[in-house]
Design a protein around this motif. Sequence first.
Motif, short mmCIF file in Angstrom:
data_model
loop_
_atom_site.label_atom_id
_atom_site.label_comp_id
_atom_site.label_asym_id
_atom_site.label_seq_id
_atom_site.Cartn_x
_atom_site.Cartn_y
_atom_site.Cartn_z
N UNK A 282 0.84 -1.20 0.00
CA UNK A 282 0.00 0.00 0.00
C UNK A 282 0.87 1.26 0.00
N UNK A 283 1.94 1.25 0.81
CA UNK A 283 2.86 2.40 0.86
C UNK A 283 3.55 2.60 -0.48
N UNK A 284 3.98 1.52 -1.12
CA UNK A 284 4.65 1.61 -2.42
C UNK A 284 3.68 2.14 -3.47
N UNK A 285 2.43 1.66 -3.45
CA UNK A 285 1.43 2.13 -4.41
C UNK A 285 1.15 3.61 -4.22
N UNK A 286 1.01 4.05 -2.96
CA UNK A 286 0.78 5.48 -2.69
C UNK A 286 1.97 6.31 -3.15
N UNK A 287 3.17 5.84 -2.92
CA UNK A 287 4.38 6.55 -3.35
C UNK A 287 4.43 6.66 -4.88
N UNK A 288 4.09 5.60 -5.59
CA UNK A 288 4.07 5.62 -7.05
C UNK A 288 3.01 6.59 -7.56
N UNK A 289 1.82 6.58 -6.94
CA UNK A 289 0.75 7.49 -7.35
C UNK A 289 1.15 8.94 -7.10
N UNK A 290 1.75 9.23 -5.95
CA UNK A 290 2.19 10.60 -5.63
C UNK A 290 3.27 11.05 -6.62
N UNK A 291 4.21 10.16 -6.95
CA UNK A 291 5.26 10.49 -7.90
C UNK A 291 4.67 10.76 -9.29
N UNK A 292 3.71 9.94 -9.69
CA UNK A 292 3.07 10.15 -11.00
C UNK A 292 2.32 11.48 -11.02
N UNK B 165 2.99 14.16 -9.25
CA UNK B 165 4.00 15.23 -9.27
C UNK B 165 4.57 15.40 -10.68
N UNK B 166 4.87 14.27 -11.35
CA UNK B 166 5.41 14.35 -12.71
C UNK B 166 4.40 14.95 -13.68
N UNK B 167 3.13 14.59 -13.54
CA UNK B 167 2.09 15.15 -14.42
C UNK B 167 1.94 16.65 -14.17
N UNK C 7 5.53 23.46 -15.45
CA UNK C 7 6.88 23.93 -15.77
C UNK C 7 7.36 23.42 -17.13
N UNK C 8 7.15 22.15 -17.42
CA UNK C 8 7.70 21.57 -18.64
C UNK C 8 6.79 21.72 -19.86
N UNK C 9 5.62 22.31 -19.69
CA UNK C 9 4.69 22.49 -20.80
C UNK C 9 5.34 23.35 -21.87
N UNK C 10 5.36 22.86 -23.11
CA UNK C 10 5.97 23.66 -24.18
C UNK C 10 5.24 24.99 -24.37
N UNK C 11 6.02 26.07 -24.48
CA UNK C 11 5.47 27.41 -24.69
C UNK C 11 6.00 27.98 -25.99
N UNK C 12 5.23 28.89 -26.54
CA UNK C 12 5.66 29.57 -27.75
C UNK C 12 6.96 30.33 -27.45
N UNK C 13 7.94 30.24 -28.34
CA UNK C 13 9.12 31.07 -28.14
C UNK C 13 8.76 32.53 -28.43
N UNK D 252 12.04 18.97 -29.83
CA UNK D 252 12.08 19.67 -28.54
C UNK D 252 12.38 18.63 -27.48
N UNK D 253 13.33 18.94 -26.59
CA UNK D 253 13.75 18.01 -25.56
C UNK D 253 13.63 18.67 -24.19
N UNK D 254 13.02 17.96 -23.25
CA UNK D 254 12.91 18.46 -21.87
C UNK D 254 13.58 17.47 -20.93
N UNK D 255 14.49 17.97 -20.13
CA UNK D 255 15.23 17.17 -19.15
C UNK D 255 15.94 15.97 -19.77
N UNK D 256 16.24 16.03 -21.04
CA UNK D 256 16.90 14.96 -21.79
C UNK D 256 16.14 13.64 -21.71
N UNK D 257 14.88 13.71 -21.32
CA UNK D 257 14.04 12.51 -21.21
C UNK D 257 12.90 12.58 -22.21
N UNK D 258 12.16 13.67 -22.17
CA UNK D 258 10.99 13.84 -23.02
C UNK D 258 11.42 14.46 -24.35
#
Length: 187
Positions: free
Chosen positions: A11-21, A23-25, A31-37, A149-155
């Motif tokens: 249950x703790x691991x599932x809650x941690x995964x949900x909270x992390x997801x 936060x990432x969303x 912050x990471x949403x692409x904006x017009x230059x 377009x690259x964000x954090x070298x991941x997306x």
Amino acid sequence: MPRKGLIIFCASAAILIIITAIILVVLYFTILKPREPKIYAYPATLKNFNWSFFPVPFLNFTLGIVINIDNRNYGSFKYKDSTAYVRYHSDVIGDAPITAAEIPARSKYNVSLSVTVSANEILDNQNFSNDFLSGVLTFSSSSNVQGKATALKIFKKDAKSSTNCNITVFITAQQAQSDCKSKLVIK
């Protein structure tokens, strides 16, 4: 008791995964949403401006365009070689290569273009004589740049940037002014 501990751990691991997801969303859509230059076009410059009507109509000049791109995103934009086109009343009268480059995250970048325009392309246009007599020639330039377009070298996402400029050349003052608009499309 071990079964109860396993349930608490899962249950703790599932809650941690949900909270992390979550936060990432939230980070992606804030912050990471692409904006017009932001695009700033410096006033277009005229170089080698020569014209005469006698004995043969003659017009020749080089149009210098400098565009400053302010990449407000937290990701870089790397684009491929492209071409900018200059039009006079929808007729293409010149082009300039745009060399491939990368605009780093949260930085500014200058793109400089020079297009030599000769009379052959302009004199054949039916609007030229009226525009020339009024002392004002109106041009437009456009460019489409494809890249990633690259964000954090991941997306990484495919992106296309379009820039359109309206350029007004004042013949007697031998000056020009420009107004540019840009659009970034993330796929």
